[in-house]
Design a protein around this motif. Sequence first.
Motif, PDB file in Angstrom:
ATOM      1  N   ALA A 173       0.832  -1.210   0.000  1.00 54.97           N
ATOM      2  CA  ALA A 173       0.000   0.000   0.000  1.00 54.97           C
ATOM      3  C   ALA A 173       0.863   1.254   0.000  1.00 54.97           C
ATOM      4  CB  ALA A 173      -0.912  -0.004   1.236  1.00 54.97           C
ATOM      5  N   MET A 174       2.033   1.173   0.636  1.00 57.86           N
ATOM      6  CA  MET A 174       2.937   2.334   0.712  1.00 57.86           C
ATOM      7  C   MET A 174       3.555   2.626  -0.660  1.00 57.86           C
ATOM      8  SD  MET A 174       6.406   2.683   3.025  1.00 57.86           S
ATOM      9  CE  MET A 174       7.213   1.238   2.334  1.00 57.86           C
ATOM     10  N   ILE A 175       3.830   1.575  -1.451  1.00 60.78           N
ATOM     11  CA  ILE A 175       4.544   1.747  -2.732  1.00 60.78           C
ATOM     12  C   ILE A 175       3.596   1.832  -3.933  1.00 60.78           C
ATOM     13  CG2 ILE A 175       6.227   0.665  -4.308  1.00 60.78           C
ATOM     14  CD1 ILE A 175       7.593   1.469  -1.699  1.00 60.78           C
ATOM     15  N   GLY A 176       2.551   1.007  -3.928  1.00 58.77           N
ATOM     16  CA  GLY A 176       1.664   0.904  -5.091  1.00 58.77           C
ATOM     17  C   GLY A 176       1.097   2.244  -5.548  1.00 58.77           C
ATOM     18  N   GLY A 177       1.289   2.552  -6.829  1.00 60.50           N
ATOM     19  CA  GLY A 177       0.739   3.788  -7.401  1.00 60.50           C
ATOM     20  C   GLY A 177       1.443   5.064  -6.971  1.00 60.50           C
ATOM     21  N   LYS A 178       2.619   4.930  -6.325  1.00 60.60           N
ATOM     22  CA  LYS A 178       3.351   6.114  -5.838  1.00 60.60           C
ATOM     23  C   LYS A 178       4.619   6.347  -6.668  1.00 60.60           C
ATOM     24  CE  LYS A 178       0.968   6.707  -1.823  1.00 60.60           C
ATOM     25  NZ  LYS A 178       0.308   5.432  -1.615  1.00 60.60           N
ATOM     26  N   ASN A 179       5.075   7.596  -6.651  1.00 61.27           N
ATOM     27  CA  ASN A 179       6.386   7.910  -7.242  1.00 61.27           C
ATOM     28  C   ASN A 179       7.439   7.671  -6.165  1.00 61.27           C
ATOM     29  OD1 ASN A 179       5.087   8.830  -9.544  1.00 61.27           O
ATOM     30  ND2 ASN A 179       4.980  10.931  -8.797  1.00 61.27           N
ATOM     31  N   VAL A 180       8.424   6.842  -6.464  1.00 60.04           N
ATOM     32  CA  VAL A 180       9.452   6.508  -5.473  1.00 60.04           C
ATOM     33  C   VAL A 180      10.828   6.885  -6.010  1.00 60.04           C
ATOM     34  CG1 VAL A 180      10.471   4.639  -4.090  1.00 60.04           C
ATOM     35  CG2 VAL A 180       8.039   4.558  -4.661  1.00 60.04           C
ATOM     36  N   MET A 181      11.608   7.559  -5.170  1.00 55.76           N
ATOM     37  CA  MET A 181      12.969   7.942  -5.577  1.00 55.76           C
ATOM     38  C   MET A 181      13.967   7.229  -4.661  1.00 55.76           C
ATOM     39  SD  MET A 181      14.517  11.807  -5.732  1.00 55.76           S
ATOM     40  CE  MET A 181      16.101  12.154  -4.988  1.00 55.76           C
TER      41      MET A 181
END
Length: 473
Positions: free
Chosen positions: A118-126
């Motif tokens: 839930a923390m990663i899905g559909g998010k922009n991650v750097m």
Amino acid sequence: SVNVLAIVDERGRRTGRAIRGIPVVGPLDKLPQILDRFEARGRRAEAIILTRSRDEFQQYASLEELVEIAAQQKLELLMLPNLLDMKSIDAEIELTPIKLEDLLQRAPVKLDTRKIAAMIGGKNVMITGAGGSIGSELARQVAELSPLSLVLVDANEYALYCIKSELTQKRPDTRIDAVLCNVRERDAISNIVETHAPHLIFHAAALKHVPMVEAQPIEGIFTNAIGTRNVADAALRWKVSKMIMVSTDKAVNPANVMGATKRMAEMYCQAMDLDQKTCTTRFMTVRFGNVLGSAGSVVPLFEQQIKAGGPVTVTHPEIVRFFMTIPEACLLVLQAAAHEPDKIDERGRIFVLNMGSPVKIADLARNLIRLSGRRPDTDIEIAYTGLRPGEKLYEELFDRSETLSETGSPGILAASARSIERAVIVRIFDEMQRMVDDLDVEGALRLLQSTVPEFTAGPDIHLTMSRARSLRQ
């Protein structure tokens, strides 16, 4: 095809029986004599195959003992795959050599995968330091969790190219950007965060080689301390919801500049997390020990030395370290990042991964020699070379003054470490930036010492400082 000579019952309960005409022999301590008997009859064994999981085997016998017997008898030691992991019933069964990880493995931690997804899905991650051993594995694991986009930042062009190519092939549907940048470049980092608008930043960029940073302290301070500040300030400025800093057990009571610079970076992130004005962004720090097989770690070095016929060099017979595999460490970093503290008094804490029991480096060397089918001290010598600059006999995961508490997430503890007010740490970092700009080694080290009072500088640092003093005169 495999010709089975005998089945070993490590407890010796079924010795003397036969299964489909194949004799059952045992127990484990009789194995050398059993193998000699087969050889005398002209049927020399070439390999021992472990058919059960390590944990099952360890209930009744020692895997280390099996490794030792295999090395003495110059036999290959192989294991069957977990049958539950096999894709289909008629898939070819591949035998794989037992690796060091199999000996050091601990009981797998149960993760809250829903929270992580839930923390990663559909998010922009750097990810900074995305080409490094931790950064690249974090990138692999994040890429599997369907992020909206993944921004890989590294100062090393080739390392960045490698991880970008690998992930683009594996996840053609995910947007993956490779950005060449050093975290020391304050404006460039701010610009990248503004342009790519990440929801999450994993900050893994660092200089970590202890003797090298000891020899060039300004470099370590610039990347590890100032670099972390640059990323944290950009995260706050552009309202990134969470920044996770990857730290190290060497930051606890540091005996080297590398550890002290990481403690300074931790302090900056803590101050940011505790400050009321920064409530748009959470700043989290995760601390862990050595990872097996990372760049510059002891295992690849030992493997090279074994290949060359030895000696294998260990700095001290009693030196111990905590070890965990890279994938395991990264999973726990993700788990810690997904931990949502409810109370304001949980802010500013440092997450500490449960690293299990420390391992003697000399034992590690012996096991690696055995796994390569040689005998330690007979085929391959172990040479003790003396502790290196800034090296401790043992590492600690938390300071005695840091109160440890459970987080509710298995494998992850939280330490309430000493923190400084944000206004104070900002002034310290401004002053440190001036020292770095002036290449004032002496001043920078004095400031590092006063900011991290638990830092005990080694003799090499006093040498570096006196050398700097004589150059300035």
